[in-house]
Motif scaffolding. Structure first.
Motif, mmCIF file in Angstrom:
data_model
loop_
_atom_site.group_PDB
_atom_site.id
_atom_site.type_symbol
_atom_site.label_atom_id
_atom_site.label_comp_id
_atom_site.label_asym_id
_atom_site.label_seq_id
_atom_site.Cartn_x
_atom_site.Cartn_y
_atom_site.Cartn_z
ATOM 1 N N PRO A 93 51.822 0.901 12.421
ATOM 2 C CA PRO A 93 52.793 1.942 12.773
ATOM 3 C C PRO A 93 53.742 1.466 13.876
ATOM 4 N N GLY A 94 54.988 1.918 13.835
ATOM 5 C CA GLY A 94 55.971 1.526 14.834
ATOM 6 C C GLY A 94 57.079 2.553 14.945
ATOM 7 N N LYS A 95 58.039 2.266 15.802
ATOM 8 C CA LYS A 95 59.169 3.176 16.003
ATOM 9 C C LYS A 95 60.365 2.786 15.153
ATOM 10 N N ARG A 96 60.588 1.476 15.016
ATOM 11 C CA ARG A 96 61.807 0.970 14.368
ATOM 12 C C ARG A 96 61.437 -0.084 13.333
ATOM 13 N N ILE A 97 61.999 0.027 12.123
ATOM 14 C CA ILE A 97 61.773 -0.968 11.079
ATOM 15 C C ILE A 97 63.058 -1.758 10.864
ATOM 16 N N TRP A 98 62.925 -3.088 10.829
ATOM 17 C CA TRP A 98 64.053 -3.986 10.567
ATOM 18 C C TRP A 98 63.906 -4.596 9.178
ATOM 19 N N PHE A 99 64.995 -4.573 8.401
ATOM 20 C CA PHE A 99 65.057 -5.273 7.121
ATOM 21 C C PHE A 99 66.072 -6.413 7.263
ATOM 22 N N PHE A 100 65.622 -7.648 7.126
ATOM 23 C CA PHE A 100 66.502 -8.808 7.244
ATOM 24 C C PHE A 100 66.691 -9.449 5.871
ATOM 25 N N ALA A 101 67.946 -9.517 5.388
ATOM 26 C CA ALA A 101 68.205 -10.049 4.054
ATOM 27 C C ALA A 101 69.376 -11.019 4.048
ATOM 28 N N THR A 102 69.277 -12.005 3.165
ATOM 29 C CA THR A 102 70.430 -12.830 2.819
ATOM 30 C C THR A 102 70.618 -12.728 1.313
ATOM 31 N N GLY A 103 71.879 -12.747 0.869
ATOM 32 C CA GLY A 103 72.166 -12.744 -0.568
ATOM 33 C C GLY A 103 71.450 -11.658 -1.334
ATOM 34 N N THR A 104 70.831 -12.054 -2.459
ATOM 35 C CA THR A 104 70.123 -11.086 -3.294
ATOM 36 C C THR A 104 68.786 -10.668 -2.698
ATOM 37 N N ALA A 158 59.141 -5.488 11.096
ATOM 38 C CA ALA A 158 60.219 -6.180 10.378
ATOM 39 C C ALA A 158 59.751 -6.738 9.045
ATOM 40 N N MET A 159 60.716 -6.829 8.115
ATOM 41 C CA MET A 159 60.511 -7.459 6.816
ATOM 42 C C MET A 159 61.648 -8.440 6.585
ATOM 43 N N ILE A 160 61.314 -9.593 5.995
ATOM 44 C CA ILE A 160 62.298 -10.649 5.762
ATOM 45 C C ILE A 160 62.338 -11.010 4.286
ATOM 46 N N CYS A 161 63.547 -11.128 3.731
ATOM 47 C CA CYS A 161 63.700 -11.595 2.357
ATOM 48 C C CYS A 161 64.997 -12.389 2.254
ATOM 49 N N GLY A 162 64.878 -13.697 2.237
ATOM 50 C CA GLY A 162 66.062 -14.546 2.174
ATOM 51 C C GLY A 162 65.714 -15.945 1.726
ATOM 52 N N ASN A 163 66.622 -16.876 1.947
ATOM 53 C CA ASN A 163 66.337 -18.257 1.572
ATOM 54 C C ASN A 163 65.276 -18.837 2.501
ATOM 55 N N LEU A 164 64.675 -19.936 2.092
ATOM 56 C CA LEU A 164 63.524 -20.489 2.800
ATOM 57 C C LEU A 164 63.838 -20.822 4.258
ATOM 58 N N ALA A 165 64.985 -21.455 4.510
ATOM 59 C CA ALA A 165 65.346 -21.828 5.878
ATOM 60 C C ALA A 165 65.497 -20.587 6.762
ATOM 61 N N PHE A 166 66.103 -19.546 6.209
ATOM 62 C CA PHE A 166 66.290 -18.279 6.916
ATOM 63 C C PHE A 166 64.943 -17.659 7.260
ATOM 64 N N ASN A 167 64.054 -17.631 6.284
ATOM 65 C CA ASN A 167 62.727 -17.067 6.499
ATOM 66 C C ASN A 167 61.987 -17.779 7.626
ATOM 67 N N LEU A 168 62.017 -19.097 7.589
ATOM 68 C CA LEU A 168 61.294 -19.882 8.589
ATOM 69 C C LEU A 168 61.901 -19.709 9.978
ATOM 70 N N GLU A 169 63.228 -19.655 10.042
ATOM 71 C CA GLU A 169 63.897 -19.490 11.327
ATOM 72 C C GLU A 169 63.565 -18.136 11.949
ATOM 73 N N LEU A 170 63.599 -17.085 11.136
ATOM 74 C CA LEU A 170 63.274 -15.754 11.649
ATOM 75 C C LEU A 170 61.801 -15.655 12.048
ATOM 76 N N LYS A 171 60.924 -16.277 11.283
ATOM 77 C CA LYS A 171 59.502 -16.270 11.627
ATOM 78 C C LYS A 171 59.287 -16.878 13.007
#
Length: 284
Positions: free
Chosen positions: A130-141, A244-257
């Motif tokens: 549980p949390g206060k704020r949810i972040w969705f991080f996306a690139t492209g599709t 937070a949730m991440i869905c993007g290209n591999l480099a983006f995912n790793l950088e955000l992680k």
């Protein structure tokens, strides 16, 4: 490379190929740019899924040159429609020499595709504390699973704020997400079920990296500089309040992680809910 015709029941039978297994009918197709399109298909009556999950979809491959056997050509696609939707929506890139999308991009209403009705995935509310704020991080599709979650009542029941960032190369590539978010304001069903004005919880932050737009830059750079947080009027992520949730290209995912770990966030899973999750099956 010569384009291959879409597989339909008719030409599949004409070519003496087996009828498509797990077949679903295409109900609509929309081309957003020369690189992006979305489509809807019928939903199996028994299929259940959680908003944010993905399934395997595709077409029959070409006959093996030696044996003549035909096998399904499948790829993982996030379901862009919410768990309660009557149809299934998908958002896809077009790869001209791609084994599947070189053909999938030519589907039209009435055609058949293969859909394996066994949804899985990590971008689900069950994998987060549980949390206060949810972040969705996306690139492209990578916006697709968030198109589902933005129409999921639980998203607004669980969080006071919903932040969606979408980074693309060109302005036109943002339109699918921008149109969907705008449509929430006038969606009578969602406003009735979730609550009038639920969409006011959303903070939408689109950026481009090549074509000029109101906000230029990679989201990770804008976060490091503090500009993104200033623009959004929220503090940097912290484990006490942010998920937070991440869905993007591999480099983006790793950088955000890596950034999340610096913020003190821990990666979660369905069996071990934590602060953030990454869709490992998706490659933009």
């Amino acid at each position: 490379m010569t384009e291959m015709t879409p597989v339909t029941d008719t030409n599949a039978i004409d070519a003496k190929k087996p009828v498509l297994p797990d077949a679903q009918t295409v109900t609509s197709v929309k081309h957003w740019t020369d690189r992006l399109f979305s489509f809807r298909v019928t939903r199996p009556a028994s299929m259940r899924f959680r908003s944010g999950e993905f399934v395997m979809i595709g077409l029959m491959g070409e006959p093996h040159p030696t044996t003549g056997k035909v096998k399904p050509l499948l790829r993982a696609y996030s379901i862009a429609s919410p768990s309660w939707g009557e149809e299934l929506e998908f958002y896809s890139i077009k790869v001209q020499d791609g084994p599947l999308t070189s053909r999938l991009q030519h589907i039209k209403e009435g055609d058949k595709i293969i859909l394996r009705p066994k949804p899985v995935g990590t971008l689900v509310h069950d994998a987060l504390l549980p949390g206060k704020r949810i972040w969705f991080f996306a690139t492209g599709t990578g916006f697709a699973p968030f198109a589902s979650l933005l129409r999921e009542p639980q998203t607004y029941e669980d969080y006071d704020e919903v932040v969606i960032t979408h980074t693309c190369r060109e302005v036109g590539e943002l339109k699918y997400g921008a149109d969907l978010i705008e449509s929430l304001k006038t969606d009578a069903l969602l406003n009735e079920v979730i609550g009038e004005g639920f969409w006011k919880k959303i903070k939408y932050y689109p950026t481009t990296t090549r074509e000029q737009s109101p906000k230029m830059g990679r989201i990770t750079d804008l976060m490091r500089s503090g500009e993104a947080f200033s623009d959004l009027g929220v503090p940097p992520l912290c484990p006490e309040t942010d998920r937070a949730m991440i869905c993007g290209n591999l480099a983006f995912n790793l950088e955000l992680k890596e950034m999340f770990e610096e913020y003190g966030l821990e990666e979660g899973a369905n069996s071990d809910p934590r602060h953030y999750v990454v869709e490992k099956a998706f490659l933009d």
